[in-house]
Every structure is written in structure tokens, then in C-alpha cells.
Write an enzyme that holds these catalytic residues in place. Structure first.
Site, short mmCIF file in Angstrom:
data_model
loop_
_atom_site.label_atom_id
_atom_site.label_comp_id
_atom_site.label_asym_id
_atom_site.label_seq_id
_atom_site.Cartn_x
_atom_site.Cartn_y
_atom_site.Cartn_z
N THR A 1 3.44 5.14 8.83
CA THR A 1 2.52 5.70 9.73
C THR A 1 2.90 5.51 11.13
OG1 THR A 1 0.82 5.06 7.85
CG2 THR A 1 0.06 5.60 10.03
N ARG B 1 5.45 8.86 -2.36
CA ARG B 1 6.76 8.38 -2.08
C ARG B 1 6.66 6.77 -2.91
NH1 ARG B 1 7.26 7.63 4.31
NH2 ARG B 1 6.71 9.87 4.16
N ASN C 1 -1.77 -4.96 1.05
CA ASN C 1 -1.25 -3.56 0.79
C ASN C 1 -0.29 -3.50 -0.28
OD1 ASN C 1 0.25 -1.43 1.08
ND2 ASN C 1 -1.02 -0.46 2.54
N HIS D 1 -2.14 3.17 -0.30
CA HIS D 1 -2.07 4.15 0.36
C HIS D 1 -1.49 5.38 -0.53
CE1 HIS D 1 -0.35 6.50 4.35
NE2 HIS D 1 -1.21 7.19 3.58
N GLU E 1 -9.98 0.59 12.00
CA GLU E 1 -8.87 -0.09 12.01
C GLU E 1 -7.69 0.26 12.91
OE1 GLU E 1 -7.09 -0.84 7.93
OE2 GLU E 1 -5.09 -1.44 8.72
N GLU F 1 -6.45 4.07 1.32
CA GLU F 1 -6.04 4.87 2.60
C GLU F 1 -5.33 6.25 2.02
OE1 GLU F 1 -2.74 2.53 3.98
OE2 GLU F 1 -4.04 1.27 5.28
N ARG G 1 -0.23 8.53 -0.66
CA ARG G 1 0.41 9.60 0.31
C ARG G 1 0.65 10.71 -0.52
NH1 ARG G 1 3.39 8.77 4.68
NH2 ARG G 1 3.05 6.88 5.87
N HIS H 1 4.48 -1.25 -1.27
CA HIS H 1 5.85 -1.45 -1.44
C HIS H 1 6.46 -2.01 -2.60
CE1 HIS H 1 6.22 0.84 2.07
NE2 HIS H 1 5.39 0.29 2.85
N HIS I 1 -0.80 -2.83 10.33
CA HIS I 1 0.36 -2.18 10.52
C HIS I 1 1.47 -2.87 11.08
CE1 HIS I 1 2.62 1.44 9.56
NE2 HIS I 1 3.40 1.25 10.65
C1 LIG Z 1 -1.72 3.16 7.13
C2 LIG Z 1 -0.57 2.16 7.49
O1 LIG Z 1 -0.45 1.64 8.25
C3 LIG Z 1 -0.19 1.41 6.00
O2 LIG Z 1 -0.90 1.87 4.89
C4 LIG Z 1 1.15 2.10 5.85
O3 LIG Z 1 1.11 3.52 5.91
C5 LIG Z 1 1.84 1.52 4.88
O4 LIG Z 1 2.43 2.66 4.03
P1 LIG Z 1 3.90 3.32 4.58
O5 LIG Z 1 4.73 2.07 4.59
O6 LIG Z 1 3.95 4.37 3.52
O7 LIG Z 1 3.46 3.86 5.79
N1 LIG Z 2 -3.08 -0.06 7.34
C1 LIG Z 2 -2.05 -1.37 7.35
C2 LIG Z 2 -1.50 -1.53 5.98
O1 LIG Z 2 -2.07 -1.22 5.13
C3 LIG Z 2 -0.33 -2.43 5.77
O2 LIG Z 2 0.61 -1.89 6.76
P1 LIG Z 2 1.98 -2.71 6.74
O3 LIG Z 2 1.74 -4.25 6.89
O4 LIG Z 2 2.51 -2.25 5.32
O5 LIG Z 2 2.71 -2.23 7.82
#
Ligand SMILES: CC(=O)[C@@H](O)[C@H](O)COP(=O)(O)O
Ligand SMILES: NCC(=O)COP(=O)(O)O
Length: 245
Positions: A101, A49, A7, A43, A151, A70, A45, A10, A191
Site C-alpha cells: 500500500t 496475492r 496483520n 487485507h 488509521e 482491510e 486484496r 504475509h 504500515h
Molecule cells: C493497508 C496496509 O498498510 C497493510 O495492510 C498493507 O497493505 C499490508 O498488505 P500488503 O503488504 O499486501 O500491502
Molecule cells: N495497515 C497496516 C497493516 O495492517 C500492516 O502493515 P505492515 O506492518 O504489514 O506494513
């Protein structure tokens, strides 16, 4: 086999901090794929953000593996997804004021909308995943809504204050994964997973894919992004192979 979804949200958080054009989430996605990522998760959003609409469209053009978008259960995001055509959509809950989340999607409460979004997205050739808590009733509602993938939210496991609580949360995840797998779901999880807590989750044989972002981007500050992805994938494969932790 256990797949790693990186993901890259960040990477965009760091960029948004100054409104610069760097670091590029697209570049990060390509590095991640080279380093062994099996798919890229992002994601978009509602509050933008971190990931921006332009990132999603740009990513779609260059990702070589699989794109897992997402999104919240909104018309805006549905239209977006139908335009972008990611390989997968993961339906997640969103609250403006949340830091991240907080819980899983309440499929029971929003059943009609989940069912309708699932059908529309699947008809467009997009695989639909539901980001839910490790809860049998939510899993059954997801099946009734027509989703083929779930998930499991691993936040409570990741945030557990001590080993006892963490063990209980891991057991919940394992039971939910077995239950969902028996219902025919592809079972993913994510997550809050990091280099210290990932192996026990990777050891759960019914889990196909882990989506991990924050911990990888954080580690990349010290070891580089490619190394951070390689290390996470190696830990996951170790956890799966050893079947224990
Ligand atoms: C759905 C999920 O668990 C992740 O995509 C998480 O939302 C990461 O994005 P945030 O750190 O903005 O919540
Ligand atoms: N759905 C979880 C994700 O995409 C990544 O979550 P995180 O590792 O950033 O907490």
C-alpha cells in the site's frame, strides 16, 4: 493503553508461494491472540496475492478478539464485508501494480463513495476506519464522510532514508493524531512499523492502536510467531510508558 493489531497477510504470502495449505493464517491469528494481539488485521486484496476469501470466512469463525478487515472501495469488497461481518473494516487504496500500500486513501477524491460505504457498513454494525495519510484535509473529509476511526499511514516514516526525514515524518504523524483526536476520531496507525521504529509512534498518546504485520511475520522466522508478537507488544508498551524513545 496502546493496542496491537497483528496483520497476518504475509503468513498467507508464504503459503501462496507454493499453493500449499500451510502455513495457516488462521493458526497464526490464534497464536497471535494468545501472544497478546488485541485484534487481527487482514487485507483481502482484489488480486488475492496473499489472503484468500476462504481465509476471511474461516478467520471470522475462530477469532476471539476483534477482526479488522482491510478492503478496497469496491462493490465486491463491500458485499464481502456485509457477508463476513468483521468487527471493523478499514478502507484502503489499492493499485494492482503496487508492491504494498503506497499511500493513504484519497477521501476527498472519492468522497461520495467513502461516505456511502461508511454509512452502509456502520448500519450493518461494522466500525469503519479510513487508511489515510497524515493530512488535515483528508482527516476533515473523513469526518464529513461519517467515519469514526482513522488509521494514519506510517509508510513515509518507516521508509525515511535518514533520521532528519524520519523526525519530520514522525512530527507529521503526531500533529495529525492530535488534530484527529480533537475532532473526536479514534486514531490508529500502521504500515512499515518494525522493532526498530515502533517505539516513537507508540509514544504518541493520541494513538490507540498500531497495525503491524510484515515485520512480525519476518521476525517469526527467527524467534517463532508467539515470541515475535510478544516482543512487539512489549516494545509498544515500553514506548507508550516511557513517552519517549
Ligand atoms: C493497508 C496496509 O498498510 C497493510 O495492510 C498493507 O497493505 C499490508 O498488505 P500488503 O503488504 O499486501 O500491502
Ligand atoms: N495497515 C497496516 C497493516 O495492517 C500492516 O502493515 P505492515 O506492518 O504489514 O506494513
Amino acid at each position: 493503553m496502546i493496542l496491537l493489531g497483528v496483520n497476518i497477510d504475509h503468513v498467507a504470502t508464504l503459503r501462496q508461494a507454493r499453493g500449499t495449505r500451510y502455513p495457516s493464517p488462521v493458526e497464526a491469528a490464534l497464536v497471535a491472540e494468545t501472544a497478546g494481539a488485541d485484534l487481527i488485521t487482514l487485507h483481502l486484496r482484489e488480486d488475492r496475492r496473499h489472503i484468500q476469501d476462504a481465509d476471511v470466512f474461516a478467520m471470522r469463525q475462530v477469532i476471539k478478539t476483534r477482526m479488522n478487515l482491510e478492503m478496497a472501495l469496491t462493490e465486491e469488497m463491500l458485499e464481502n464485508a456485509l457477508r463476513v461481518r468483521p468487527d471493523d473494516v478499514c478502507l484502503v487504496p489499492e493499485k494492482r501494480e503496487e508492491v504494498t500500500t503506497e499511500g493513504g486513501l484519497d477521501v476527498i477524491r472519492y468522497f461520495d463513495q467513502v461516505r456511502d460505504f461508511t454509512r452502509i457498513l456502520q448500519q450493518a454494525g461494522i466500525r469503519v476506519s479510513l487508511f489515510i495519510d497524515a493530512d488535515r484535509q483528508q482527516i476533515e473529509a473523513g469526518r464529513d464522510a461519517g467515519a469514526g476511526v482513522i488509521e494514519l499511514h506510517t509508510g513515509a516514516y518507516a521508509d525515511a532514508p535518514h533520521a532528519g526525514e524520519q523526525g519530520r515524518e514522525l512530527a507529521r504523524i503526531r500533529e495529525a493524531a492530535v488534530f484527529a483526536s480533537h475532532l473526536g476520531f479514534v486514531v490508529n496507525a500502521g504500515h512499515g512499523l518494525n522493532y526498530h521504529n515502533v517505539k516513537p509512534v507508540a509514544a504518541i498518546a493520541e494513538i490507540t492502536e498500531l497495525n503491524i504485520g510484515h515485520a512480525i511475520v519476518a521476525q517469526a522466522l527467527f524467534t517463532g510467531f508467539e515470541g515475535a508478537v510478544r516482543e512487539m507488544k512489549a516494545l509498544m508498551l515500553e514506548g507508550r510508558r516511557d513517552g519517549h524513545h
